[in-house]
Design a protein around this motif. Structure first.
Motif, PDB file in Angstrom:
ATOM      1  N   PRO A 247       0.822  -1.213   0.000  1.00 36.00           N
ATOM      2  CA  PRO A 247       0.000   0.000   0.000  1.00 36.00           C
ATOM      3  C   PRO A 247       0.854   1.260   0.000  1.00 36.00           C
ATOM      4  O   PRO A 247       1.985   1.263   0.502  1.00 36.00           O
ATOM      5  CB  PRO A 247      -0.823  -0.122   1.286  1.00 36.00           C
ATOM      6  N   ALA A 248       0.320   2.314  -0.561  1.00 39.45           N
ATOM      7  CA  ALA A 248       1.037   3.594  -0.620  1.00 39.45           C
ATOM      8  C   ALA A 248       1.407   4.055   0.786  1.00 39.45           C
ATOM      9  O   ALA A 248       0.614   3.942   1.726  1.00 39.45           O
ATOM     10  CB  ALA A 248       0.168   4.638  -1.309  1.00 39.45           C
ATOM     11  N   GLY A 249       2.612   4.564   0.911  1.00 35.94           N
ATOM     12  CA  GLY A 249       3.076   5.065   2.200  1.00 35.94           C
ATOM     13  C   GLY A 249       3.691   4.016   3.093  1.00 35.94           C
ATOM     14  O   GLY A 249       4.177   4.346   4.177  1.00 35.94           O
ATOM     15  N   SER A 250       3.702   2.761   2.659  1.00 33.07           N
ATOM     16  CA  SER A 250       4.281   1.691   3.473  1.00 33.07           C
ATOM     17  C   SER A 250       5.766   1.538   3.159  1.00 33.07           C
ATOM     18  O   SER A 250       6.243   1.996   2.111  1.00 33.07           O
ATOM     19  CB  SER A 250       3.557   0.377   3.202  1.00 33.07           C
ATOM     20  N   PRO A 251       6.530   0.886   4.035  1.00 36.41           N
ATOM     21  CA  PRO A 251       7.948   0.652   3.734  1.00 36.41           C
ATOM     22  C   PRO A 251       8.160  -0.106   2.426  1.00 36.41           C
ATOM     23  O   PRO A 251       9.051   0.234   1.636  1.00 36.41           O
ATOM     24  CB  PRO A 251       8.433  -0.156   4.940  1.00 36.41           C
TER      25      PRO A 251
ATOM     26  N   ALA B 162      12.806  -3.838  12.222  1.00 35.76           N
ATOM     27  CA  ALA B 162      11.377  -4.114  12.108  1.00 35.76           C
ATOM     28  C   ALA B 162      10.808  -3.542  10.813  1.00 35.76           C
ATOM     29  O   ALA B 162       9.998  -4.186  10.132  1.00 35.76           O
ATOM     30  CB  ALA B 162      10.635  -3.535  13.314  1.00 35.76           C
ATOM     31  N   ILE B 163      11.220  -2.329  10.460  1.00 35.62           N
ATOM     32  CA  ILE B 163      10.746  -1.707   9.223  1.00 35.62           C
ATOM     33  C   ILE B 163      11.225  -2.512   8.013  1.00 35.62           C
ATOM     34  O   ILE B 163      10.470  -2.751   7.061  1.00 35.62           O
ATOM     35  CB  ILE B 163      11.227  -0.250   9.149  1.00 35.62           C
ATOM     36  N   PHE B 164      12.482  -2.952   8.047  1.00 37.07           N
ATOM     37  CA  PHE B 164      13.002  -3.757   6.942  1.00 37.07           C
ATOM     38  C   PHE B 164      12.252  -5.087   6.848  1.00 37.07           C
ATOM     39  O   PHE B 164      11.960  -5.574   5.753  1.00 37.07           O
ATOM     40  CB  PHE B 164      14.499  -4.020   7.136  1.00 37.07           C
ATOM     41  N   LEU B 165      11.939  -5.687   7.990  1.00 36.14           N
ATOM     42  CA  LEU B 165      11.213  -6.959   7.992  1.00 36.14           C
ATOM     43  C   LEU B 165       9.820  -6.790   7.389  1.00 36.14           C
ATOM     44  O   LEU B 165       9.368  -7.622   6.598  1.00 36.14           O
ATOM     45  CB  LEU B 165      11.108  -7.504   9.418  1.00 36.14           C
ATOM     46  N   LYS B 166       9.147  -5.705   7.744  1.00 38.31           N
ATOM     47  CA  LYS B 166       7.822  -5.455   7.175  1.00 38.31           C
ATOM     48  C   LYS B 166       7.901  -5.254   5.669  1.00 38.31           C
ATOM     49  O   LYS B 166       7.086  -5.770   4.906  1.00 38.31           O
ATOM     50  CB  LYS B 166       7.169  -4.244   7.828  1.00 38.31           C
ATOM     51  N   ALA B 167       8.911  -4.498   5.224  1.00 38.46           N
ATOM     52  CA  ALA B 167       9.076  -4.267   3.786  1.00 38.46           C
ATOM     53  C   ALA B 167       9.397  -5.563   3.058  1.00 38.46           C
ATOM     54  O   ALA B 167       8.943  -5.796   1.935  1.00 38.46           O
ATOM     55  CB  ALA B 167      10.184  -3.241   3.548  1.00 38.46           C
ATOM     56  N   ARG B 168      10.174  -6.422   3.705  1.00 40.51           N
ATOM     57  CA  ARG B 168      10.622  -7.662   3.072  1.00 40.51           C
ATOM     58  C   ARG B 168       9.492  -8.683   2.962  1.00 40.51           C
ATOM     59  O   ARG B 168       9.412  -9.436   1.998  1.00 40.51           O
ATOM     60  CB  ARG B 168      11.782  -8.246   3.878  1.00 40.51           C
TER      61      ARG B 168
END
Length: 247
Positions: free
Chosen positions: A44-48, A94-100
């Motif tokens: 979604p737009a605005g997500s990592p 955590a941000i990288f994990l969510k993006a991955r």
């Protein structure tokens, strides 16, 4: 032998066999892929995940060396507003994990802290332009891309006769050397098994730990364990192989 070389050898020497023997050789080899889940939705737009896709940037693993490049930037840029109790490295991981993975904020592992606080930090960094400055030292760093493919299960088989040459060809066998290249020994897989302990995505990073506890009498045993980034064991593997001299 890598797959490209193997394919080249097979193309060269299979042409020397009759069509019947070509069919018999190819029948000993098999592989198939099965899509086991849905195609991941676009982040979604605005997500990592959307940021990494839009900027064509790989998602770093955040090694100690990479963290050493980013930490001074965070100390200089982050004013300290927001959840001070959250370690900045944990927030980044955590941000990288969510993006991955594309997981929801609320599904992030507990060790990173409260998901709502991590989301708040991401929103502040991304809206203030801090995120671009955080990522600047990591430009060109190796890493992953956000998931674009569905989870895929690959299965294959290799009949031992393809390795030891026991086939109904002229002379009762297809010579090993023309198919697999010259060497003084050959090998075959006698049996193997895999145990899947928990669900996982096939397009993520894995650690494959392997050992051979015994090799005797022309046979060898191999054991393997596959782990994810979080250190959880996903798969156990055991395989027994046969080795023989061609001399």
């Amino acid at each position: 032998m890598d797959l490209q070389r193997l394919a080249s050898v097979a193309r060269l020497h299979l042409a020397e066999l009759s069509s019947e023997h070509q069919t018999e050789v190819l029948a000993l080899l098999g592989a198939e892929l099965e899509v086991t889940g849905p195609v991941p939705a676009k982040p979604p737009a605005g997500s990592p995940g959307a940021w990494f896709l839009e900027n064509q940037v790989r998602i770093p693993a955040l090694t100690d060396e990479e963290w050493g490049l980013v930490e001074p930037v965070l100390k200089a840029l982050d004013s300290g507003r927001g959840p001070k109790q959250l370690p900045k490295r944990g927030v980044l991981e955590a941000i990288f994990l969510k993006a991955r993975t594309g997981m929801r904020w609320e599904d992030l592992p507990e060790r990173y802290g409260k998901p709502a606080s991590i989301r708040q930090r991401w929103n502040r960094w991304s809206k203030s332009g801090t995120w671009e400055q955080i990522m600047a030292p990591l430009k060109g760093a190796p890493g992953d891309v956000p998931p674009l493919l569905p989870p895929i299960e690959m299965r294959g088989r290799l009949d031992p006769r393809a390795l030891i040459g026991h086939m109904a060809a002229p002379g009762n066998s297809v010579p090993v050397e023309p198919l697999w290249g010259p060497r003084g020994f050959d090998m075959a897989s006698l049996d193997h098994a895999m145990w899947f302990h928990r669900p996982f995505r096939a397009d993520e990073w894995f650690l494959y730990e392997q050992e051979s506890p015994v090799a005797t009498g022309g046979r060898g045993l191999a054991r393997g364990r596959i782990y994810d980034r979080e250190g959880r064991m996903l798969v156990s593997v055991v395989q027994e192989g046969l080795f023989r001299s061609l001399g």
